[in-house]
Design a protein around this motif. Sequence first.
Motif, mmCIF file in Angstrom:
data_model
loop_
_atom_site.group_PDB
_atom_site.id
_atom_site.type_symbol
_atom_site.label_atom_id
_atom_site.label_comp_id
_atom_site.label_asym_id
_atom_site.label_seq_id
_atom_site.Cartn_x
_atom_site.Cartn_y
_atom_site.Cartn_z
ATOM 1 N N ARG A 19 31.893 46.879 36.251
ATOM 2 C CA ARG A 19 32.296 45.784 35.294
ATOM 3 C C ARG A 19 33.612 45.132 35.979
ATOM 4 O O ARG A 19 34.579 45.834 36.701
ATOM 5 N N MET A 20 33.721 43.724 35.493
ATOM 6 C CA MET A 20 34.944 42.940 36.184
ATOM 7 C C MET A 20 36.172 43.281 35.269
ATOM 8 O O MET A 20 36.026 43.556 34.183
ATOM 9 N N VAL A 21 37.328 43.144 36.092
ATOM 10 C CA VAL A 21 38.569 43.251 35.288
ATOM 11 C C VAL A 21 39.477 42.317 35.756
ATOM 12 O O VAL A 21 39.179 41.444 36.710
ATOM 13 N N SER A 22 40.483 42.089 34.809
ATOM 14 C CA SER A 22 41.727 41.204 34.823
ATOM 15 C C SER A 22 42.886 41.933 35.261
ATOM 16 O O SER A 22 43.893 41.598 34.864
ATOM 17 N N ASP A 23 42.928 43.033 35.858
ATOM 18 C CA ASP A 23 44.214 44.010 36.050
ATOM 19 C C ASP A 23 44.865 43.282 36.963
ATOM 20 O O ASP A 23 44.488 42.910 38.090
ATOM 21 N N LEU A 24 46.144 43.548 37.005
ATOM 22 C CA LEU A 24 47.118 43.038 38.121
ATOM 23 C C LEU A 24 48.174 44.121 38.534
ATOM 24 O O LEU A 24 48.547 44.894 37.728
ATOM 25 N N TYR A 25 48.100 44.295 39.715
ATOM 26 C CA TYR A 25 48.781 45.488 40.305
ATOM 27 C C TYR A 25 49.876 45.038 41.247
ATOM 28 O O TYR A 25 49.778 43.781 42.056
ATOM 29 N N ALA A 26 50.948 45.770 41.244
ATOM 30 C CA ALA A 26 51.918 45.236 42.467
ATOM 31 C C ALA A 26 52.234 46.565 43.467
ATOM 32 O O ALA A 26 52.299 47.676 42.886
ATOM 33 N N PHE A 27 52.140 46.169 44.771
ATOM 34 C CA PHE A 27 52.351 47.434 45.676
ATOM 35 C C PHE A 27 53.754 47.091 46.388
ATOM 36 O O PHE A 27 53.646 45.952 46.978
ATOM 37 N N LEU B 280 51.377 45.593 33.093
ATOM 38 C CA LEU B 280 50.717 45.351 31.857
ATOM 39 C C LEU B 280 50.951 44.291 31.300
ATOM 40 O O LEU B 280 52.242 43.956 31.367
ATOM 41 N N PRO B 281 50.032 43.572 30.743
ATOM 42 C CA PRO B 281 50.496 42.215 30.225
ATOM 43 C C PRO B 281 51.018 42.194 28.685
ATOM 44 O O PRO B 281 51.115 43.211 28.123
ATOM 45 N N PHE B 282 51.809 41.342 28.344
ATOM 46 C CA PHE B 282 52.445 40.894 27.143
ATOM 47 C C PHE B 282 51.331 41.005 26.122
ATOM 48 O O PHE B 282 50.358 39.957 26.268
ATOM 49 N N PRO B 283 51.353 41.301 24.810
ATOM 50 C CA PRO B 283 50.347 41.161 23.824
ATOM 51 C C PRO B 283 50.074 39.632 23.536
ATOM 52 O O PRO B 283 48.808 39.295 23.154
ATOM 53 N N ASP B 284 50.875 38.740 23.555
ATOM 54 C CA ASP B 284 50.757 37.431 23.469
ATOM 55 C C ASP B 284 50.519 36.340 24.576
ATOM 56 O O ASP B 284 50.152 35.166 24.461
ATOM 57 N N ASP B 285 50.320 36.826 25.830
ATOM 58 C CA ASP B 285 49.997 36.241 26.973
ATOM 59 C C ASP B 285 48.662 35.605 26.742
ATOM 60 O O ASP B 285 47.781 36.339 26.204
ATOM 61 N N GLU B 286 48.448 34.591 27.580
ATOM 62 C CA GLU B 286 46.974 34.074 27.636
ATOM 63 C C GLU B 286 46.111 34.383 28.840
ATOM 64 O O GLU B 286 46.483 34.115 29.881
ATOM 65 N N MET B 287 45.516 35.502 28.727
ATOM 66 C CA MET B 287 45.218 36.378 29.786
ATOM 67 C C MET B 287 43.844 35.690 30.509
ATOM 68 O O MET B 287 43.093 35.070 29.835
ATOM 69 N N PRO B 288 43.791 35.427 31.783
ATOM 70 C CA PRO B 288 42.786 34.892 32.218
ATOM 71 C C PRO B 288 41.561 35.828 32.253
ATOM 72 O O PRO B 288 41.836 37.016 32.187
ATOM 73 N N PRO B 289 40.309 35.196 32.246
ATOM 74 C CA PRO B 289 39.079 36.033 32.252
ATOM 75 C C PRO B 289 38.950 36.902 33.383
ATOM 76 O O PRO B 289 39.461 36.402 34.554
ATOM 77 N N ALA B 290 38.431 38.127 33.007
ATOM 78 C CA ALA B 290 37.944 38.918 34.243
ATOM 79 C C ALA B 290 37.221 38.101 35.568
ATOM 80 O O ALA B 290 36.221 37.051 35.108
ATOM 81 N N ARG B 291 37.317 38.509 36.667
ATOM 82 C CA ARG B 291 36.569 37.887 37.815
ATOM 83 C C ARG B 291 36.790 38.654 39.157
ATOM 84 O O ARG B 291 37.585 39.540 39.348
#
Length: 582
Positions: free
Chosen positions: A46-54, A65-76
């Motif tokens: 399954r593709m995800v649009s998760d973002l991590y910082a290292f 974690l994204p803000f609820p009203d953010d316009e998230m990009p599609p998973a890719r």
Amino acid sequence: MHSISDLTTFCRKTTGDVPPKLVGASTTVVGSKMYLFGGRLVTERRMVSDLYAFDLESFVWERILPFPDDEMPPARYFHSADAWNNILIIFGGMGISPDSDNPEDLCVLNDVRFFDLSSRRWMSWSSSAASENLIPKARYAHLSSITSDRLFVIGGQDLANVWLDDVHIYDLKTRAWIQRRDYPRHCGTYRSVAVSSNYRVRFPQEELRGKSSSAAPGSRFQYEKMPPTPDKFTPSESLHHLPYSAVPTEEYPSDVYLYSNYNFTDVKRELEVFSPQSGQDFNITDRSNAMQGSSFPPGLRFPTGAILGTHLIIAGTYLAHTYQSFSVWALDLQTMVWSRIDPGSALATGSWFRGCLWPEASKFLIFGNRYGNLVEDYNRRLLSWDHVACIDLEAFGIYQPPRLIIDVQQQELGLAALEEGVLADFEIICDDGRRIECSRKLLEERWPWLKDQRRKFVAGAQRALDTLPQNSQHVALPDISGSSDAEGSKSDPRLTPRTFNLSEPYPIALAFVQYFYALALITPLQHAPAVLSQLLVLASTYKLYHLEDLVKHAMHGALSNSTSVGVYEVATLCSCRSLQIR
């Protein structure tokens, strides 16, 4: 017997919100953080649009974690991600068809998405173009790089895995596609990598060649009476200006280097340089035939790369019938000679696949699993994030040269001010009694330790005045050890109102003062090996970090068999580990 390479590389287990095993995720370094976006989960396909910082300093992962009203990009996955003005720029990739619930119903993308790293929010996005032809076809596994406020998108494949042999340019300021050009080469993440740098290395010795100062030595400030000792002036032709890092300009842009290798049984290597021009244009120069060396990189699959100083770093997976490894190589862009970066035993076992550069620390980091199987994970295109190996590139002479504090002309003017005694109201006393006339105000502004000692000296003098008896019959009590006047509030005893006893030989003291006037190492005296060694000690003693960087830069350039012992000893004394190892 341990290889010295074992001193340059170490491996650490990562902690925090460690990402799952992924395929086709992107990694982008900004400051001391690396950002991981997207990918396909290996376990669920399954593709995800998760973002991590290292965190590159603490080796701790954090899921953003994204803000609820953010316009998230599609998973890719197999998209591109670059950084510009503290914004993450995501383009293209392969995703799930928006009108389908079937995870196997794939589509390719050509959208540009923006993530603000300061606010940690996805920004609203829109793109324009003067004509439809300028908008790139949807693609995945393409290359990208940013220079001169422009995003270069190169090659890649469409949904039918047909190569897209073109280059598109996106203006990040206007958010518009501005140019398209055919590029008759197959380029994709499996075989190629495109990189640029936020800094360009400038070579003032070459830029100043043929140019000489119109003023004779000793006459820059136009004294009516020439000083009596013209031999103390440094001729402009003998000045030595080190290469330095600078923000790219229109005249000196940051080039995009595109390296490709293919036909892995008989490896073919290509290197082309994309040079931005004024306006929207760019030139392409083929440097493939210029590459040389006693050995060349083998065929590297899914290569990653970066520019650090004057070197192009290339890393990737090397697979042969009897041997497999993660291999790291460096191309000196001045001599065009390849050399291998030996990571020692740290990468001898395990599964390692994704490399990235931390330019501020001159470190190359490689992510993987030290207990994994490289061949099995490669066959599944699997990326692990459980462990990270860090290679100290400065130990191989690869680093970003220091930036200038003042420009070259100001450096020479500062040196002239010292040699001509401009506003000299203070003296540095050497251990042989010789004196160097200089400006107290200038030293205080550029030498924080001396400024602090002067402050303590003035405060002590004021306290002494305050304790003077009001009449001849009043006798002040003597100071008692351990009283409120702590030792830290007393100034250095070598300092007087008009002098400072540096307790160094005259050549060392003069080179030291020359640095404060020029904020650079430009005189032949300053570049003498023995003087450089003592300047490094002084920089370490007085916490002059810019001087320390300049001295290490000069030592790297002057390192030879005749100077290596002295450099090793002073590097050990001053805890300059990278220089010591080299």
